[in-house]
Design a protein around this motif. Structure first.
Motif, mmCIF file in Angstrom:
data_model
loop_
_atom_site.group_PDB
_atom_site.id
_atom_site.type_symbol
_atom_site.label_atom_id
_atom_site.label_comp_id
_atom_site.label_asym_id
_atom_site.label_seq_id
_atom_site.Cartn_x
_atom_site.Cartn_y
_atom_site.Cartn_z
ATOM 1 N N HIS A 144 18.595 29.284 29.140
ATOM 2 C CA HIS A 144 18.506 28.575 30.408
ATOM 3 C C HIS A 144 19.407 29.253 31.425
ATOM 4 N N SER A 145 19.135 29.020 32.680
ATOM 5 C CA SER A 145 19.930 29.652 33.739
ATOM 6 C C SER A 145 20.791 28.604 34.440
ATOM 7 N N VAL A 146 21.933 29.053 34.923
ATOM 8 C CA VAL A 146 22.859 28.188 35.650
ATOM 9 C C VAL A 146 23.157 28.834 36.994
ATOM 10 N N LYS A 147 23.000 28.086 38.059
ATOM 11 C CA LYS A 147 23.309 28.598 39.399
ATOM 12 C C LYS A 147 24.809 28.856 39.488
ATOM 13 N N VAL A 148 25.188 29.975 40.112
ATOM 14 C CA VAL A 148 26.597 30.323 40.273
ATOM 15 C C VAL A 148 26.924 30.385 41.765
ATOM 16 N N ASP A 149 27.874 29.555 42.185
ATOM 17 C CA ASP A 149 28.289 29.535 43.589
ATOM 18 C C ASP A 149 29.506 30.398 43.856
ATOM 19 N N VAL A 150 30.389 30.504 42.882
ATOM 20 C CA VAL A 150 31.626 31.251 43.061
ATOM 21 C C VAL A 150 32.158 31.661 41.690
ATOM 22 N N ILE A 151 32.868 32.781 41.650
ATOM 23 C CA ILE A 151 33.430 33.288 40.396
ATOM 24 C C ILE A 151 34.935 33.452 40.546
ATOM 25 N N PHE A 152 35.674 33.028 39.543
ATOM 26 C CA PHE A 152 37.124 33.227 39.503
ATOM 27 C C PHE A 152 37.414 34.157 38.325
ATOM 28 N N PRO A 153 37.549 35.469 38.580
ATOM 29 C CA PRO A 153 37.860 36.387 37.480
ATOM 30 C C PRO A 153 39.348 36.313 37.144
ATOM 31 N N VAL A 154 39.672 35.873 35.940
ATOM 32 C CA VAL A 154 41.077 35.851 35.500
ATOM 33 C C VAL A 154 41.212 36.980 34.484
ATOM 34 N N LEU A 155 41.117 38.182 34.977
ATOM 35 C CA LEU A 155 41.079 39.379 34.137
ATOM 36 C C LEU A 155 42.159 40.338 34.602
ATOM 37 N N HIS A 156 42.989 40.792 33.684
ATOM 38 C CA HIS A 156 44.063 41.715 34.021
ATOM 39 C C HIS A 156 43.756 43.095 33.444
ATOM 40 N N GLY A 157 44.157 44.126 34.172
ATOM 41 C CA GLY A 157 44.038 45.469 33.631
ATOM 42 C C GLY A 157 42.670 46.097 33.820
ATOM 43 N N PRO A 158 42.417 47.217 33.123
ATOM 44 C CA PRO A 158 41.147 47.943 33.250
ATOM 45 C C PRO A 158 39.942 47.063 32.953
ATOM 46 N N ASN A 159 38.853 47.333 33.650
ATOM 47 C CA ASN A 159 37.571 46.621 33.518
ATOM 48 C C ASN A 159 37.596 45.201 34.068
ATOM 49 N N GLY A 160 38.728 44.784 34.637
ATOM 50 C CA GLY A 160 38.783 43.452 35.208
ATOM 51 C C GLY A 160 39.524 43.410 36.525
ATOM 52 N N GLU A 161 40.482 44.309 36.665
ATOM 53 C CA GLU A 161 41.338 44.320 37.846
ATOM 54 C C GLU A 161 41.186 45.622 38.624
ATOM 55 N N ASP A 162 40.235 46.453 38.218
ATOM 56 C CA ASP A 162 40.144 47.802 38.789
ATOM 57 C C ASP A 162 38.904 48.044 39.639
ATOM 58 N N GLY A 163 38.211 46.976 40.004
ATOM 59 C CA GLY A 163 37.040 47.111 40.870
ATOM 60 C C GLY A 163 35.721 47.185 40.143
ATOM 61 N N THR A 164 35.737 47.373 38.814
ATOM 62 C CA THR A 164 34.479 47.520 38.088
ATOM 63 C C THR A 164 33.690 46.214 38.077
ATOM 64 N N ILE A 165 34.315 45.134 37.639
ATOM 65 C CA ILE A 165 33.585 43.867 37.575
ATOM 66 C C ILE A 165 33.354 43.311 38.981
ATOM 67 N N GLN A 166 34.246 43.637 39.913
ATOM 68 C CA GLN A 166 34.045 43.217 41.303
ATOM 69 C C GLN A 166 32.772 43.847 41.872
ATOM 70 N N GLY A 167 32.446 45.065 41.424
ATOM 71 C CA GLY A 167 31.203 45.698 41.857
ATOM 72 C C GLY A 167 29.979 44.934 41.388
ATOM 73 N N LEU A 168 30.041 44.389 40.158
ATOM 74 C CA LEU A 168 28.944 43.563 39.652
ATOM 75 C C LEU A 168 28.787 42.311 40.503
ATOM 76 N N PHE A 169 29.899 41.684 40.853
ATOM 77 C CA PHE A 169 29.840 40.473 41.685
ATOM 78 C C PHE A 169 29.253 40.790 43.056
ATOM 79 N N GLU A 170 29.594 41.965 43.587
ATOM 80 C CA GLU A 170 29.050 42.367 44.882
ATOM 81 C C GLU A 170 27.538 42.566 44.794
ATOM 82 N N LEU A 171 27.077 43.206 43.722
ATOM 83 C CA LEU A 171 25.635 43.385 43.535
ATOM 84 C C LEU A 171 24.915 42.044 43.496
ATOM 85 N N ALA A 172 25.525 41.080 42.813
ATOM 86 C CA ALA A 172 24.925 39.758 42.686
ATOM 87 C C ALA A 172 25.092 38.927 43.953
ATOM 88 N N ARG A 173 25.931 39.407 44.861
ATOM 89 C CA ARG A 173 26.236 38.706 46.119
ATOM 90 C C ARG A 173 26.756 37.299 45.860
#
Length: 356
Positions: free
Chosen positions: A91-120
């Motif tokens: 099933h799918s869940v609508k997402v209005d906002v994301i709070f990434p609580v990720l430290h270090g590589p793959n979470g704080e270095d722009g990589t996952i932020q790029g995914l969020f940008e793609l998803a707008r």
């Protein structure tokens, strides 16, 4: 009025995985559930995304056995998380906002932020550029050099491939810096892979250790002084908190991963007595650096106050600082009357306001 669905992402494929799990619990407990429906997604050390039922599963460390896959759709027209149940249904869940609580590589270095940008989908914290350059200590130094008026430790940048000519690299370091020196992976977090070298043999070992964590290495002069930190909050008009001081325990003489999270004798002091106008210089420099890297939402900016000169020396910036019970970022704002609940929800509001 419908509650907004907020996805809290934690864990991550980095050496700071465990710290992220602790930080996430603080954030989750302080989200205003009258306004937001909280959806939990954990990322394992192997990179698997899992839907997590409740915060207690994070606390008792059983969330990795959930068996439910979670996939964030990069389709900007969908803005949804796909949840695959154990029985194979989806099933799918609508997402209005994301709070990434990720430290270090793959979470704080722009990589996952790029995914969020793609998803707008709006997300808390710094964007792709500010996350990536702030995570990279070498490029942060280049940016801070460019804005002028802020002192930082002298440094030499080294690439992992350069270590094939170890003697040459050591000579280059020795020409510019005096022992002891600090050796750091350019993009690691929480002091992972950081060591202090007192001589040639120590430098060689330190370079090899740092190379296990990153392909770029930073060798810095040693600044003998007090370790202090300042929290920044805001978007276009960011504000600085007061100053906090780190009193690190441990034989290493600096703030290692172990002394941060495993040594009860390490302490933090809010609003310490600093010489002259050092506190105001720290606050001013923290905001200037935050703006220079195009920061948004939050960051913690770290400095030294040098013993001999009382000068303020920039160390590094962290765009997703810890939210554990011993983390400086929420402590500094609590001392300014912004408790953790208010802080967490203000960060969400800053995020939504930025993307609107």
């Amino acid at each position: 009025m419908r509650k907004k669905n907020i996805v809290v992402v934690f864990g991550g494929n980095s050496s700071e995985h465990e710290v992220s799990c602790v930080s996430a619990q603080t954030v989750i407990k302080n989200i205003d559930t009258d306004r937001y429906q909280v959806i939990l997604v954990g990322i394992t050390k192997q990179g698997a995304w899992l839907a997590v039922d409740k915060i207690e599963d994070i606390a008792d460390d059983t969330w990795r056995q959930t068996g439910k896959k979670a996939i964030l759709s990069p389709d900007a027209t969908r803005k949804e998380m796909l949840i695959f149940e154990k029985n194979g249904s989806m099933h799918s869940v609508k997402v209005d906002v994301i709070f990434p609580v990720l430290h270090g590589p793959n979470g704080e270095d722009g990589t996952i932020q790029g995914l969020f940008e793609l998803a707008r989908i709006p997300y808390v914290g710094c964007g792709v550029l500010s996350s990536s350059v702030s995570m990279d200590k070498l490029y942060t130094k280049i940016i801070v050099d460019s804005i002028g008026g802020i002192r930082q430790a002298s440094y030499v940048g080294v690439h992992k491939s350069d270590l094939k000519q170890m003697d040459k690299i050591i000579e280059e370091v020795e020409e510019k810096l005096a022992y002891p020196v600090f050796v750091k992976p350019s993009c690691a977090g929480s002091s992972n892979g950081v060591s202090k070298a007192k001589d040639r043999e120590g430098l060689k070992n330190a370079l090899l250790l740092a190379a296990k964590h990153d392909s770029k290495i930073l060798v810095e002069e040693t600044i003998v002084g007090r370790e202090v930190e300042c929290a920044v909050l805001g978007n276009e008009d960011p504000k600085a908190s007061g100053v906090g001081e780190i009193l690190a325990a441990g034989a290493e003489g600096f703030y290692t991963y172990d002394s941060k999270y495993n040594n009860a004798q390490s302490k933090t002091v809010v609003d310490p007595d600093l010489p002259g106008d050092a506190a105001e210089k720290i606050r001013d420099a923290a905001v200037r650096i935050f703006k220079a890297v195009d920061g948004r939402g939050l960051s913690r900016v770290d400095f030294f106050v040098e013993n001999e000169t009382n000068e303020v020396v920039f160390n590094e910036i962290n765009t997703l600082p810890g939210f554990t019970s011993i983390s400086m970022y929420p402590m500094l704002w609590a001392a300014r009357g912004i408790d953790t609940k208010k802080l967490v929800n203000q960060l969400i509001e800053l995020c939504l306001g930025r993307f609107e």
